[in-house]
Scaffold this active site. Structure first.
Site, PDB file in Angstrom:
ATOM      1  N   SER A  46       3.043  18.364  22.099  1.00 35.64           N
ATOM      2  CA  SER A  46       3.995  18.360  23.224  1.00 35.64           C
ATOM      3  C   SER A  46       4.414  16.952  23.622  1.00 35.64           C
ATOM      4  O   SER A  46       5.503  16.739  24.144  1.00 35.64           O
ATOM      5  CB  SER A  46       3.386  19.073  24.427  1.00 35.64           C
ATOM      6  OG  SER A  46       2.167  18.459  24.783  1.00 35.64           O
ATOM      7  N   GLY A  72       1.618  22.155  22.165  1.00 37.89           N
ATOM      8  CA  GLY A  72       0.392  22.953  22.000  1.00 37.89           C
ATOM      9  C   GLY A  72      -0.204  22.896  20.610  1.00 37.89           C
ATOM     10  O   GLY A  72      -1.248  23.496  20.356  1.00 37.89           O
ATOM     11  N   ASN A 124      -4.730  18.082  21.752  1.00 34.98           N
ATOM     12  CA  ASN A 124      -4.985  19.508  22.017  1.00 34.98           C
ATOM     13  C   ASN A 124      -6.268  20.001  21.345  1.00 34.98           C
ATOM     14  O   ASN A 124      -6.863  20.973  21.803  1.00 34.98           O
ATOM     15  CB  ASN A 124      -3.806  20.370  21.561  1.00 34.98           C
ATOM     16  CG  ASN A 124      -2.580  20.130  22.417  1.00 34.98           C
ATOM     17  OD1 ASN A 124      -2.702  19.978  23.637  1.00 34.98           O
ATOM     18  ND2 ASN A 124      -1.413  20.057  21.796  1.00 34.98           N
ATOM     19  N   ASP A 176       1.058  14.291  34.972  1.00 36.57           N
ATOM     20  CA  ASP A 176       0.006  15.317  34.826  1.00 36.57           C
ATOM     21  C   ASP A 176      -1.212  14.752  34.091  1.00 36.57           C
ATOM     22  O   ASP A 176      -2.071  15.494  33.632  1.00 36.57           O
ATOM     23  CB  ASP A 176       0.562  16.555  34.099  1.00 36.57           C
ATOM     24  CG  ASP A 176       0.985  16.250  32.673  1.00 36.57           C
ATOM     25  OD1 ASP A 176       0.976  15.047  32.275  1.00 36.57           O
ATOM     26  OD2 ASP A 176       1.317  17.189  31.932  1.00 36.57           O
ATOM     27  N   HIS A 183       1.032  13.928  29.861  1.00 42.97           N
ATOM     28  CA  HIS A 183       2.358  13.718  29.265  1.00 42.97           C
ATOM     29  C   HIS A 183       3.083  12.557  29.941  1.00 42.97           C
ATOM     30  O   HIS A 183       3.139  12.502  31.172  1.00 42.97           O
ATOM     31  CB  HIS A 183       3.216  14.983  29.423  1.00 42.97           C
ATOM     32  CG  HIS A 183       2.641  16.168  28.735  1.00 42.97           C
ATOM     33  ND1 HIS A 183       1.842  17.079  29.390  1.00 42.97           N
ATOM     34  CD2 HIS A 183       2.732  16.588  27.457  1.00 42.97           C
ATOM     35  CE1 HIS A 183       1.467  18.023  28.531  1.00 42.97           C
ATOM     36  NE2 HIS A 183       2.002  17.745  27.350  1.00 42.97           N
TER      37      HIS A 183
END
Ligand code: SGN
Ligand code: CA
Length: 745
Positions: free
Chosen positions: A570, A599, A629, A720, A723
């Site tokens: 992502s 993802g 991930n 967040d 990202h």
């Protein structure tokens, strides 16, 4: 079409010298202790009778409530039956690859149907052949490449057909035989036994049936074996899938909703009741039949079909009665197919008796996996649940295996290869993961003290036919633990209290200790078998957006224009979001291609890169960042993730030898410098930085550009804490620009 007469000519007799050498080899071989285990003087022959999708619930020796299999039962009476026999991956090709190699799917490379078996690897028939055995395989193979390690083979293409089947010959030609596939495979097997081998040497024959695989087309002689007698329904035919992962509900293998009108249920013509039956797949077997075969077929099916249609039209059947009817039709066909397999076992046993070979021949009956006979409302297999996890395994070996014995040892199809080698006195190579069953066979079924206490299972096909998600797990004598990566859920079943697996107790506080212990066992076992999911190719085609993005990106890549490619998750995909303006300013001029998929983990990138996602691009530079991930979803060990990144770099180097690779250190995550995910990423980075080779692969770590002096990750750059925002992308681009320039962009 050919009748099944012998095609073995005198060519076999012309091998005089070779035979003499082989006999000499046997004089030596018989000096080995295990070669003397049975009849003196010669290692045993092996007849491996194998079927496709034959569940233990349809074998009377296993306590079937639905049918009677006298010949398979005879094997059990004269030999040993394994009640805890499991597959490693409940699917046709994968199971067969496990058997050939003695290794789990991730190491033998055959993960899913449609893969191609790497026949250069070590297999048990190759080793038996080397030791002087004559080896043959006849029937279903389904491994894509031609059989290797066999003196004789004759196999069905792919799934093969029931009626008047075609077989691939050793010279690559195809030959069609008239008749019913199970009988023909038996005829061809007996023909090889009679005319195709040198009687002075031991042999190993794999007689591999297509039946009772879907579409369950029986031979006319068994239409009436169980006739119209109702078959008892399993208690879980109407399972509502509560108490377990929601993924169960998403399956497409229910008798209620997923049976085809023509293919499965054997109606002719257009689907009259689309609310109850699927349309679009006619019964292909019927089309292959001769007029006589069609007449016999129609004489049985038509009156019953017409009666059903009449009652439906008259509104006489409730929804549940339609389900009952479908279940009965399914079981009628499946069990009649099984009956022909049982006949085959009978014929082979009789041939061994008649030819004085029963004493020194080991006979095994098994099937590639189990099957649902209405349990949980299903047909098909794939799930780790008992019905499809189990494989029948019955073995007769006069003089070694005590008659009428049962074993509860946990065995698996990876054990077959080591067992066959051990029987023949051939040392088992260390790379095989299974264990020889000989100690169990010789001790009345008792497992030695150091036998395994759990088997490892893994299903990789993800979303394909029947929509069963990827999962893996372990099964011990009492419990089953499964893990579903798509939803990151555990499932735990207490088979003693809940043998039908209707309630996962993974959240039940009473099972907290059991869960922890089994999770540890699961991790241990994965390490033991070298299962690293970060390197095992996996796709996410079950997620519509992912499938669509893959399609679009591959189409874009096919144009082959991009001079710059970004590969990742992502964070890379985000160049199309918060990073869009920065991308336009910095990379549009290179026709840059964004292969970032939100993802994705390393295993998904590996799958994409090996399944066409690079199209025809030959970029100057590829920028790779992947792995956060693997940390965030599964907290995979840094070594494992690093191995995933390494595999990606290797694939890129192979596919794009002229492309320079910028391997990005995984960005920091989490606010605190002690965030566990951050620490895992750092540990991965410490390993992957070594992949830089000073020539093709450049390693670039820009973590410091994001971090505050106290090591925290500022919200202003990564809101967040995972990202980057627009400013974050600017930082990335600024750091990358001089490197790209140096590399020729
Ligand atoms: C076919 C069947 C499926 C079955 C797979 C795999 N569909 O695709 O129902 O799950 O084989 O079976 S059918 O329309 O062709 O009947 S396996 O035994 O080969 O793994
Ligand atoms: Ca199968």
């Amino acid at each position: 079409m050919t009748k099944t007469t012998s095609c073995f000519g005198r060519a076999w007799l012309g091998r005089g010298l070779g035979v003499a050498v082989m006999i000499a080899a046997w004089v030596l071989a018989t000096a080995l202790p295990s070669a003397r285990a049975s009849a003196p003087g010669r290692p045993p022959n092996i007849v491996f009778i194998f079927s496709d999708d034959h569940a233990v619930q349809a074998i009377s020796a296993y306590g079937s409530k639905v049918n009677h299999t006298p010949h398979i039962d005879r094997l059990a009476q004269e030999g040993m039956l394994f009640v805890n026999s499991f597959c490693a991956n409940s699917l046709c090709g994968p199971s067969r690859a496990c058997i050939q190699t003695g290794k789990h799917s991730h190491l033998n490379g055959f993960l899913r149907n449609g893969d191609r078996f790497d026949s250069s690897q070590l297999t048990f028939p190759k080793l038996l052949q080397k030791a002087g055995y004559q080896t043959a395989i006849i029937g279903k193979w389904h491994l894509g490449t031609d059989p290797v390690g066999y003196d004789y083979w004759e196999v069905l293409p792919g799934q093969g057909n029931y009626y008047n089947p075609v077989f691939i010959q050793m010279d690559g030609s195809r030959k069609q035989y008239q008749g019913y596939v199970t009988d023909i495979i038996t005829d061809r097997s007996i023909d090889w036994l009679e005319h195709g081998r040198d009687p002075n040497r031991p042999f190993m024959l794999m007689c591999q049936h297509k039946a009772p695989h879907r579409n369950w087309s029986p031979p006319p002689r068994h239409f009436d074996t169980y006739g119209d007698r109702p078959v008892p329904e399993p208690p879980t035919l109407r399972d509502d899938y509560s108490g377990r992962t929601r993924l169960l509900k998403e399956n497409e293998m229910t008798i209620a909703h997923h049976m085809f009108w023509g293919h499965d249920m054997k109606f002719h013509g257009e689907n009259l009741f689309p609310d109850y039956f699927r349309s679009g797949l006619a019964n292909g077997e019927y089309r292959r039949m001769t007029p006589e075969q069609k007449a016999a077929w129609d004489a049985w099916y038509e009156p019953r079909n017409q009666e059903f249609i009449r009652r439906m039209k008259a509104g006489e059947l409730s929804e549940d009665e339609v389900l009952q009817w479908k279940y009965q039709r399914y079981m009628h066909d499946y069990l009649a197919c099984v009956q022909a397999v049982d006949d085959s076992v009978g014929r082979l046993l009789k041939w061994l008796d008649d030819n004085g070979l029963a004493e020194n021949t080991v006979v095994i009956y098994s099937s590639d996996q189990g099957f649902y006979l209405g349990e949980h409302g299903w047909f098909d297999k794939r799930w780790i649940f008992e019905e499809s996890l189990k494989m029948p395994f019955i073995i007769r070996w006069p003089g070694v295996v005590a008659p009428g014995t049962r074993s509860e040892a946990l065995i698996q199809n990876i054990d077959y290869a080591p067992t066959f080698l051990d029987m023949a006195g051939v040392p088992v190579p260390a790379e095989m993961q299974g264990r020889s069953l000989l100690p169990v066979l010789k001790s009345g079924g008792k497992a030695p003290a150091d036998w395994r206490d759990a088997i490892y299972y893994a299903y990789y096909e993800n979303v394909a036919a029947h929509n069963v998600p990827m999962h893996d797990g372990i099964r011990t004598a009492r419990y089953k633990l499964a893990f579903f990566p798509r939803t990151r859920e555990w499932q735990l079943f207490d088979l003693q209290k809940d043998p039908m697996e209707l309630r996962s107790v993974h959240r039940d506080p009473e099972y907290a200790n059991v869960l922890t212990a089994l999770q540890k066992r699961y991790r241990d076992l994965k390490r033991f078998y070298q299962v690293n999911s970060a390197v095992i190719p996996a796709h996410r085609r079950g997620e519509a957006w992912w499938r669509e993005r893959e399609r679009q990106k591959t189409a874009e890549a096919r144009k082959g224009k991009a001079q710059l490619v970004f590969i990742g998750d992502s964070i890379t995909q985000g160049w199309e979001g918060r990073g869009k303006a920065v991308w336009e300013a910095h990379y549009a001029k290179y026709d840059a291609l964004n292969l970032g998929f939100s993802g994705d983990r390393t295993e998904h990138v590996i799958w994409r890169l090996t399944h066409g996602n690079l199209g025809r691009v030959k970029p100057k530079v590829a920028v790779v960042m992947i792995g956060t991930n693997n940390t965030g979803h599964l907290m995979q060990e840094p070594e494992e993730v690093a191995a995933g990144v390494e595999a990606i770099i290797r694939i890129l180097r192979e596919k794009l030898p002229d492309t320079r690779i910028v391997l990005m250190a995984i960005f920091p995550r989490g606010h605190s410098p002690f965030d566990l995910g951050r620490l895992n990423n750092i540990a991965i980075n410490q390993r992957i930085r070594r992949l830089a080779d000073g020539e093709h692969v450049r390693y670039l770590d820009i973590s410091d550009r994001f971090l505050a002096p106290d090591g925290t990750l500022p919200k202003e750059l990564m809101p967040d804490f995972l990202h980057p925002n627009r400013r974050g992308y600017e930082i990335w681009a600024e750091a990358l620009d001089p490197v790209l320039k140096e590399l020729g962009l």
